[in-house]
Design a protein around this motif. Structure first.
Motif, short mmCIF file in Angstrom:
data_model
loop_
_atom_site.label_atom_id
_atom_site.label_comp_id
_atom_site.label_asym_id
_atom_site.label_seq_id
_atom_site.Cartn_x
_atom_site.Cartn_y
_atom_site.Cartn_z
N ASP A 15 -34.84 -12.29 33.30
CA ASP A 15 -34.46 -13.06 31.66
C ASP A 15 -34.05 -11.90 30.54
N GLN A 16 -35.26 -11.23 30.45
CA GLN A 16 -35.52 -9.19 29.29
C GLN A 16 -34.60 -8.59 30.00
N LEU A 17 -34.34 -8.56 31.17
CA LEU A 17 -33.84 -7.27 31.47
C LEU A 17 -32.11 -7.94 31.33
N LEU A 18 -31.90 -8.47 31.67
CA LEU A 18 -30.53 -9.20 31.36
C LEU A 18 -30.18 -9.52 29.79
N GLY A 19 -30.82 -9.99 29.29
CA GLY A 19 -30.46 -10.43 27.49
C GLY A 19 -29.49 -11.15 27.72
N GLU A 20 -28.80 -10.76 26.92
CA GLU A 20 -27.91 -12.10 27.09
C GLU A 20 -26.84 -12.02 27.74
N ALA A 21 -26.43 -11.15 28.58
CA ALA A 21 -25.30 -10.94 29.58
C ALA A 21 -25.56 -11.85 30.63
N THR A 25 -22.48 -10.56 35.46
CA THR A 25 -21.74 -9.14 35.66
C THR A 25 -23.35 -8.20 35.87
N ALA A 26 -23.98 -8.28 36.52
CA ALA A 26 -24.98 -6.97 37.24
C ALA A 26 -24.74 -6.06 37.70
N PHE A 27 -23.87 -7.03 38.41
CA PHE A 27 -23.22 -6.12 39.70
C PHE A 27 -21.67 -5.40 39.59
N ASP A 28 -21.27 -5.02 38.01
CA ASP A 28 -19.71 -4.67 38.20
C ASP A 28 -20.09 -3.36 37.12
N GLN A 29 -19.34 -2.27 37.83
CA GLN A 29 -20.07 -1.07 37.75
C GLN A 29 -20.20 -1.44 36.15
N ASN A 30 -20.86 -0.39 36.15
CA ASN A 30 -22.35 0.05 34.35
C ASN A 30 -22.84 -1.34 34.47
N GLY A 31 -22.77 -1.86 35.02
CA GLY A 31 -23.67 -3.78 34.72
C GLY A 31 -25.26 -2.72 34.82
#
Length: 54
Positions: A15-21, A25-31
């Protein structure tokens, strides 16, 4: 009854790493995944440069 195993990475850290994302989208380019790989590679290279005997 099977016992549930603890996750390798706790949800609070994710949760901390993702923040509000959005997790999708974690697997998107530059995600998030690309950012984590870059940070880990930089840390490993720095540790190699900082190690004695170099």
């Amino acid at each position: 009854m099977a016992r549930r195993r603890e996750p390798v990475v706790p949800d609070a850290i994710l949760d901390q790493l993702l923040g509000e994302a959005d997790a999708k989208t974690a697997f998107d380019q530059n995600g998030l995944l690309d950012q984590l790989k870059k940070a880990l590679a930089e840390r490993a290279l720095k540790a190699e440069l900082d190690s004695p005997g170099r």
